[in-house]
Design an enzyme around this catalytic site. Structure first.
Site, PDB file in Angstrom:
ATOM      1  N   SER A  39       0.869  -1.187   0.000  1.00  0.00           N
ATOM      2  CA  SER A  39       0.000   0.000   0.000  1.00  0.00           C
ATOM      3  C   SER A  39       0.903   1.233   0.000  1.00  0.00           C
ATOM      4  O   SER A  39       1.007   1.956   0.976  1.00  0.00           O
ATOM      5  CB  SER A  39      -0.922  -0.006   1.222  1.00  0.00           C
ATOM      6  OG  SER A  39      -0.187  -0.029   2.422  1.00  0.00           O
ATOM      7  N   HIS A 159      -3.337  -6.388   2.313  1.00  0.00           N
ATOM      8  CA  HIS A 159      -2.410  -7.371   2.897  1.00  0.00           C
ATOM      9  C   HIS A 159      -3.051  -8.725   3.186  1.00  0.00           C
ATOM     10  O   HIS A 159      -2.405  -9.611   3.750  1.00  0.00           O
ATOM     11  CB  HIS A 159      -1.830  -6.841   4.219  1.00  0.00           C
ATOM     12  CG  HIS A 159      -0.966  -5.629   4.056  1.00  0.00           C
ATOM     13  ND1 HIS A 159      -0.540  -4.865   5.113  1.00  0.00           N
ATOM     14  CD2 HIS A 159      -0.441  -5.049   2.954  1.00  0.00           C
ATOM     15  CE1 HIS A 159       0.203  -3.868   4.682  1.00  0.00           C
ATOM     16  NE2 HIS A 159       0.278  -3.949   3.373  1.00  0.00           N
ATOM     17  N   GLU A 168      -4.825  -2.643   9.050  1.00  0.00           N
ATOM     18  CA  GLU A 168      -4.116  -3.134  10.241  1.00  0.00           C
ATOM     19  C   GLU A 168      -4.870  -2.812  11.522  1.00  0.00           C
ATOM     20  O   GLU A 168      -5.312  -1.688  11.714  1.00  0.00           O
ATOM     21  CB  GLU A 168      -2.728  -2.475  10.330  1.00  0.00           C
ATOM     22  CG  GLU A 168      -1.861  -2.784   9.130  1.00  0.00           C
ATOM     23  CD  GLU A 168      -0.611  -1.925   9.048  1.00  0.00           C
ATOM     24  OE1 GLU A 168      -0.123  -1.451  10.089  1.00  0.00           O
ATOM     25  OE2 GLU A 168      -0.126  -1.724   7.923  1.00  0.00           O
ATOM     26  N   GLU A 211       1.483  -9.611   7.056  1.00  0.00           N
ATOM     27  CA  GLU A 211       2.276  -9.175   8.208  1.00  0.00           C
ATOM     28  C   GLU A 211       2.126 -10.115   9.404  1.00  0.00           C
ATOM     29  O   GLU A 211       2.399  -9.743  10.541  1.00  0.00           O
ATOM     30  CB  GLU A 211       1.892  -7.746   8.586  1.00  0.00           C
ATOM     31  CG  GLU A 211       2.230  -6.775   7.453  1.00  0.00           C
ATOM     32  CD  GLU A 211       2.119  -5.303   7.824  1.00  0.00           C
ATOM     33  OE1 GLU A 211       1.585  -4.992   8.921  1.00  0.00           O
ATOM     34  OE2 GLU A 211       2.552  -4.480   7.021  1.00  0.00           O
ATOM     35  N   ASP A 246      -4.535   1.157  11.411  1.00  0.00           N
ATOM     36  CA  ASP A 246      -4.083   1.786  10.162  1.00  0.00           C
ATOM     37  C   ASP A 246      -5.039   1.340   9.054  1.00  0.00           C
ATOM     38  O   ASP A 246      -4.861   0.265   8.472  1.00  0.00           O
ATOM     39  CB  ASP A 246      -2.640   1.367   9.828  1.00  0.00           C
ATOM     40  CG  ASP A 246      -2.195   1.945   8.484  1.00  0.00           C
ATOM     41  OD1 ASP A 246      -2.928   2.790   7.920  1.00  0.00           O
ATOM     42  OD2 ASP A 246      -1.108   1.552   7.998  1.00  0.00           O
ATOM     43  N   GLU A 292      -3.546   5.729  12.071  1.00  0.00           N
ATOM     44  CA  GLU A 292      -2.609   6.040  10.975  1.00  0.00           C
ATOM     45  C   GLU A 292      -3.378   6.119   9.663  1.00  0.00           C
ATOM     46  O   GLU A 292      -4.279   5.290   9.420  1.00  0.00           O
ATOM     47  CB  GLU A 292      -1.553   4.925  10.930  1.00  0.00           C
ATOM     48  CG  GLU A 292      -0.515   5.083   9.814  1.00  0.00           C
ATOM     49  CD  GLU A 292       0.421   3.876   9.758  1.00  0.00           C
ATOM     50  OE1 GLU A 292       0.763   3.321  10.829  1.00  0.00           O
ATOM     51  OE2 GLU A 292       0.786   3.471   8.640  1.00  0.00           O
ATOM     52  N   ASP A 317       1.363   8.430   7.047  1.00  0.00           N
ATOM     53  CA  ASP A 317       2.223   7.457   6.351  1.00  0.00           C
ATOM     54  C   ASP A 317       2.278   7.863   4.883  1.00  0.00           C
ATOM     55  O   ASP A 317       3.185   8.595   4.454  1.00  0.00           O
ATOM     56  CB  ASP A 317       1.656   6.046   6.560  1.00  0.00           C
ATOM     57  CG  ASP A 317       2.336   4.965   5.728  1.00  0.00           C
ATOM     58  OD1 ASP A 317       3.329   5.262   5.059  1.00  0.00           O
ATOM     59  OD2 ASP A 317       1.865   3.808   5.730  1.00  0.00           O
ATOM     60  N   LYS A 342       9.424   5.086   7.351  1.00  0.00           N
ATOM     61  CA  LYS A 342       9.756   3.880   6.576  1.00  0.00           C
ATOM     62  C   LYS A 342      10.984   4.228   5.754  1.00  0.00           C
ATOM     63  O   LYS A 342      10.922   5.127   4.893  1.00  0.00           O
ATOM     64  CB  LYS A 342       8.604   3.519   5.638  1.00  0.00           C
ATOM     65  CG  LYS A 342       7.360   2.926   6.311  1.00  0.00           C
ATOM     66  CD  LYS A 342       6.219   2.867   5.314  1.00  0.00           C
ATOM     67  CE  LYS A 342       5.058   1.993   5.781  1.00  0.00           C
ATOM     68  NZ  LYS A 342       3.861   2.167   4.908  1.00  0.00           N
ATOM     69  N   HIS A 370       8.076  -1.246   9.617  1.00  0.00           N
ATOM     70  CA  HIS A 370       8.513  -2.209   8.614  1.00  0.00           C
ATOM     71  C   HIS A 370       7.699  -1.982   7.330  1.00  0.00           C
ATOM     72  O   HIS A 370       6.869  -1.066   7.271  1.00  0.00           O
ATOM     73  CB  HIS A 370       8.256  -3.637   9.133  1.00  0.00           C
ATOM     74  CG  HIS A 370       6.784  -3.912   9.328  1.00  0.00           C
ATOM     75  ND1 HIS A 370       6.233  -5.165   9.352  1.00  0.00           N
ATOM     76  CD2 HIS A 370       5.735  -3.057   9.497  1.00  0.00           C
ATOM     77  CE1 HIS A 370       4.944  -5.091   9.536  1.00  0.00           C
ATOM     78  NE2 HIS A 370       4.604  -3.828   9.620  1.00  0.00           N
ATOM     79  N   ARG A 371       7.879  -2.831   6.316  1.00  0.00           N
ATOM     80  CA  ARG A 371       6.993  -2.853   5.149  1.00  0.00           C
ATOM     81  C   ARG A 371       6.279  -4.202   5.111  1.00  0.00           C
ATOM     82  O   ARG A 371       6.716  -5.174   5.726  1.00  0.00           O
ATOM     83  CB  ARG A 371       7.780  -2.660   3.829  1.00  0.00           C
ATOM     84  CG  ARG A 371       8.485  -1.343   3.658  1.00  0.00           C
ATOM     85  CD  ARG A 371       7.655  -0.114   3.909  1.00  0.00           C
ATOM     86  NE  ARG A 371       6.468   0.089   3.123  1.00  0.00           N
ATOM     87  CZ  ARG A 371       6.277   1.042   2.213  1.00  0.00           C
ATOM     88  NH1 ARG A 371       7.253   1.891   1.940  1.00  0.00           N
ATOM     89  NH2 ARG A 371       5.122   1.193   1.582  1.00  0.00           N
ATOM     90  N   SER A 372       5.198  -4.254   4.333  1.00  0.00           N
ATOM     91  CA  SER A 372       4.471  -5.527   4.263  1.00  0.00           C
ATOM     92  C   SER A 372       5.300  -6.597   3.547  1.00  0.00           C
ATOM     93  O   SER A 372       5.181  -7.783   3.840  1.00  0.00           O
ATOM     94  CB  SER A 372       3.126  -5.330   3.580  1.00  0.00           C
ATOM     95  OG  SER A 372       3.284  -4.667   2.357  1.00  0.00           O
ATOM     96  N   LYS A 393       6.203  -0.528  14.615  1.00  0.00           N
ATOM     97  CA  LYS A 393       5.345  -1.653  14.211  1.00  0.00           C
ATOM     98  C   LYS A 393       6.155  -2.543  13.280  1.00  0.00           C
ATOM     99  O   LYS A 393       6.819  -2.068  12.349  1.00  0.00           O
ATOM    100  CB  LYS A 393       4.038  -1.178  13.575  1.00  0.00           C
ATOM    101  CG  LYS A 393       4.149  -0.317  12.325  1.00  0.00           C
ATOM    102  CD  LYS A 393       2.759  -0.085  11.712  1.00  0.00           C
ATOM    103  CE  LYS A 393       2.859   0.574  10.353  1.00  0.00           C
ATOM    104  NZ  LYS A 393       1.568   0.669   9.667  1.00  0.00           N
TER     105      LYS A 393
HETATM  106  C1  PEP Z   1       1.605   0.511   6.046  1.00  0.00           C
HETATM  107  O1  PEP Z   1       0.732   0.929   5.261  1.00  0.00           O
HETATM  108  O2  PEP Z   1       1.832   1.117   7.089  1.00  0.00           O
HETATM  109  C2  PEP Z   1       2.376  -0.691   5.692  1.00  0.00           C
HETATM  110  C3  PEP Z   1       3.295  -1.176   6.503  1.00  0.00           C
HETATM  111  O3  PEP Z   1       2.057  -1.317   4.529  1.00  0.00           O
HETATM  112  P1  PEP Z   1       2.939  -1.306   3.199  1.00  0.00           P
HETATM  113  O4  PEP Z   1       4.316  -1.693   3.562  1.00  0.00           O
HETATM  114  O5  PEP Z   1       2.242  -2.270   2.303  1.00  0.00           O
HETATM  115  O6  PEP Z   1       2.876   0.124   2.702  1.00  0.00           O
HETATM  116 MG    MG Z   2       0.343   2.728   6.832  1.00  0.00          MG
END
Ligand code: PEP
Ligand code: MG
Length: 436
Positions: A39, A159, A168, A211, A246, A292, A317, A342, A370-372, A393
């Protein structure tokens, strides 16, 4: 001195190719592996993919890998820059080698891998742990503050395969007395949650999303939160564990409305006002401490309106993409009170630190993520301690790439305590940990 920089195409947790960098100095070889989002924000630095459908459905990263081998590596070797003292200059060099605003020429995935590997090498050359190296880079004060882990135990959005629009739903053990205890609390709730899901929906509903969180057949946010209330209570932690959401709402923002039925057979369009009312009622009825991306990255007015009376941490984000330009804009518009960090959204460690420090200068919080699509690289665990962000997270307490970060944080806590270093647990102060 950097002797050589090698790169290879390896896999992330979704089975897509990603970039791995091995940077060699006279002290050894230092590795970094780059994460990848699903995302993603429209303004993120560009992840270079090959687009050659004959391999990995176009998802290959061989171009990024050769950019490291042929451009980035030789430039770093020739620069004579020192990994222990010159991280900022190294990142500046990487940015200039690319020369575009969004790192689209060499690829943010190529650049970030090199930047992370340099930081790791830098810490080793300075003879200090990576978290201390990053603390010095950022100028953060001591004592060290261990973060509250926000475990994403229910997965939705892009996800997972269930009908849940919100991406999330997280649990945050703010009532723990240490990071290690917070992990135990999170794991115990996760196991109780599994039991609750089995009882309610059967064993086939315990499959997990990207995740590591469960993805039972629910579609409404209150259903997710009710499951958590039950699991937390069964684990005996009511009151000591708070919640966070989120929705990743840019994913379902279409023509001025939010389609919270976007994964269902029929649309369920909500105006910004209706969505605001939904959030306000969730905040009233559940112990939520963080929200978020409640609104889309282009829906600035809704952010600003919501932030006028916002009792919780409001994290940008997709809105901010770890970029000082958007952090600045959001502060001018009073759009949020926290920045999600991120590292691959911006592409170098120094720029990520710069964005965090700018957010702190506005009295905001910083939430590391983190990332997904993740890897077993645990870099962000050190980052959250070095920058004293007070919370992170990294998904559910499940799946190797997720627990790698939580395990590293338990190592850091043990390391600090073993050395007799003062080390606090952020607990309920997670929003203001940088000021402790
Ligand atoms: C998020 O949206 O916060 C996330 C961790 O997802 P993605 O890494 O897919 O952006
Ligand atoms: Mg997010």
């Amino acid at each position: 001195m950097i002797r050589s920089v090698q790169a290879a195409q390896r896999l992330d947790s979704r089975g897509h190719p990603t970039v791995q960098v091995d940077l060699t100095t006279d002290r050894g070889t230092f590795r970094a592996i780059v994460p990848s989002g699903a995302s993603t924000g429209a303004n993120e630095a560009i992840e270079l993919r090959d687009g050659d459908n004959s391999a990995y459905g176009g998802q290959g990263v061989q171009k990024a890998v050769s950019n490291i081998r042929l451009v980035i590596g030789p430039a770093l070797v020739q620069s004579g820059l020192k990994v222990d003292t010159d991280q900022r200059m190294i990142d500046c060099l990487l940015k200039h080698l690319d020369g575009t605003k969004n790192k689209s020429k060499l690829g943010a995935n190529a650049i970030l891998g090199a930047s992370m590997a340099c930081a790791r090498a830098g810490a080793a050359h300075a003879g200090i742990p990576l978290y201390e190296f990053l603390r010095r880079e950022s100028g953060a004060k001591k004592p060290f503050v261990m973060p509250v882990p926000f475990f994403n135990v229910l997965n939705g959005g892009v996800h997972s395969g269930n009908k849940m629009a919100f991406q999330e739903t997280m649990i945050a053990p703010v009532g723990a007395s240490s990071f290690t205890e917070a992990v135990q609390m999170g794991c115990e709730v996760y196991q109780k949650l599994k039991k609750v899901i089995v009882e309610k929906y059967g064993t086939s509903a315990t499959g997990i999303g990207d995740e590591g969180g469960f993805a039972p057949p629910i579609s409404q946010p209150h259903e997710a939160l009710d499951l958590l209330v039950q699991a937390v209570s069964l684990a005996g932690y009511s009151g000591r564990i708070k919640f966070a959401i989120d929705p990743a709402s840019s994913e379902f923002f279409k023509d001025g409305n939010y389609d919270i039925g976007f994964k269902d057979d029929k649309p369920n369009l909500q105006s910004s006002k209706q969505l605001t009312d939904l959030y306000r009622s969730l905040l009233q009825n559940y112990p939520i401490v963080l929200l978020e991306d409640p609104f889309a990255e282009t829906d600035w007015d809704s952010w600003t309106e919501f932030n006028k009376e916002c009792p919780v941490e409001l994290v940008g984000d997709d809105l901010l993409v770890t970029n000082t330009k958007y952090v600045q804009e959001a502060n001018e518009k009073r759009a949020c009170n926290s920045m999600l960090l991120k590292i691959n959204q911006i592409g170098t460690i120094s720029e990520a630190i710069e964005a965090a420090n700018l957010a702190y200068s506005f009295d905001w919080s910083v939430f590391v993520s983190h990332r997904s699509g993740e890897t077993t690289d645990d870099f962000i665990a050190d980052l959250v301690v070095g920058l004293r962000t007070g919370h992170l997270k990294s998904g559910a307490p499940c799946r190797g790439e997720r627990v790698a970060k939580y395990n590293r944080l338990m190592d850091i806590e043990a390391d600090l305590l073993g050395k007799g270093e003062k080390c606090l647990y952020a607990g309920s102060q997670f929003r203001v940990a940088s000021k402790c």
